[in-house]
Design a protein around this motif. Structure first.
Motif, mmCIF file in Angstrom:
data_model
loop_
_atom_site.group_PDB
_atom_site.id
_atom_site.type_symbol
_atom_site.label_atom_id
_atom_site.label_comp_id
_atom_site.label_asym_id
_atom_site.label_seq_id
_atom_site.Cartn_x
_atom_site.Cartn_y
_atom_site.Cartn_z
ATOM 1 N N SER A 112 5.998 8.238 -57.525
ATOM 2 C CA SER A 112 5.507 8.769 -56.251
ATOM 3 C C SER A 112 5.993 7.844 -55.140
ATOM 4 N N LEU A 113 6.039 8.379 -53.939
ATOM 5 C CA LEU A 113 6.554 7.613 -52.798
ATOM 6 C C LEU A 113 5.430 6.882 -52.086
ATOM 7 N N LEU A 114 5.690 5.634 -51.759
ATOM 8 C CA LEU A 114 4.808 4.905 -50.861
ATOM 9 C C LEU A 114 5.111 5.351 -49.434
ATOM 10 N N HIS A 115 4.234 5.036 -48.522
ATOM 11 C CA HIS A 115 4.486 5.395 -47.128
ATOM 12 C C HIS A 115 5.797 4.782 -46.634
ATOM 13 N N SER A 116 6.079 3.565 -47.067
ATOM 14 C CA SER A 116 7.318 2.894 -46.646
ATOM 15 C C SER A 116 8.565 3.567 -47.223
ATOM 16 N N ASP A 117 8.422 4.305 -48.336
ATOM 17 C CA ASP A 117 9.560 4.996 -48.945
ATOM 18 C C ASP A 117 9.977 6.245 -48.164
#
Length: 199
Positions: A42-47
């Motif tokens: 899953s993507l972090l906000h920074s990703d």
């Protein structure tokens, strides 16, 4: 008030809001694809804003010109001839120079004066898309030149529709002859710029 300034009925703006809201699943699909490409569960906000891939491809001015003309011709040969005039008539100033202001702009002040494009072409994919975007403005200006001076000025909503449509034509991988994954990696950040416009 803003809708009135742009000569856009409230109902049209509400339709845009509704279409955007109904399109949230497109952005979710995009993030799922991006997480697969980045090998993340899953993507972090920074990703979300992280660049995709490590492609360092640069395009020459001639390659960018060919790409834009090919995609435009696939849409309509008459439109391609109009866009070609910008290149042949030197109505684009795309060189990067010290002290030159950043950004891009298409100037069209009167139906009697040829539109002129100012840009900073550095060869990145985003520069190719920006060129296509500004040529969309220029194409609209040429086609609008049949209007009188009183009708020539374009509301923002119409002006941006023409330019964003032109930019979106560039996303056709068939039009540019690039392999699907390479095209996705090259256009990842411009795709995200588009996402930011709409969502």
């Amino acid at each position: 008030m803003r809708n009135r300034e742009n000569e856009t009925p409230d109902g049209a703006v509400q339709s845009l809001v509704d279409a955007t809201s109904n399109g949230y699943s497109l952005v979710q699909d995009y993030y799922r694809l991006k997480s697969r490409i980045m090998n993340k569960e899953s993507l972090l906000h920074s990703d979300i804003y992280a660049p995709i891939g490590d492609f360092k491809d640069l395009f020459s001015w001639q390659e960018a010109k060919s790409m834009v003309l090919e995609v435009t011709e696939n849409l309509d040969p008459q439109l391609e001839r109009i866009v070609a005039e910008f290149f042949e008539g030197n109505f684009i100033y795309g060189s990067v120079m010290p002290g030159k202001r950043s950004g891009a702009y298409c100037s069209y002040a009167s139906p009697e004066i040829d539109p002129y494009i100012l840009a900073n072409f550095g060869g990145k994919m985003s520069d190719v898309l920006t060129l296509a975007h500004e040529l969309g403005h220029g194409l609209h200006a040429v086609l609008s030149s049949k209007q009188t001076m009183l009708n020539y000025e374009t509301p923002l909503t119409m002006a941006e529709s023409a330019s964003i449509f032109s930019e979106m034509l560039m996303f056709s991988r068939e039009g540019c002859g690039l392999a699907r994954e390479r095209w996705f990696r090259l256009t990842g950040n411009p795709l995200e710029k588009s996402r930011d416009r709409h969502f």
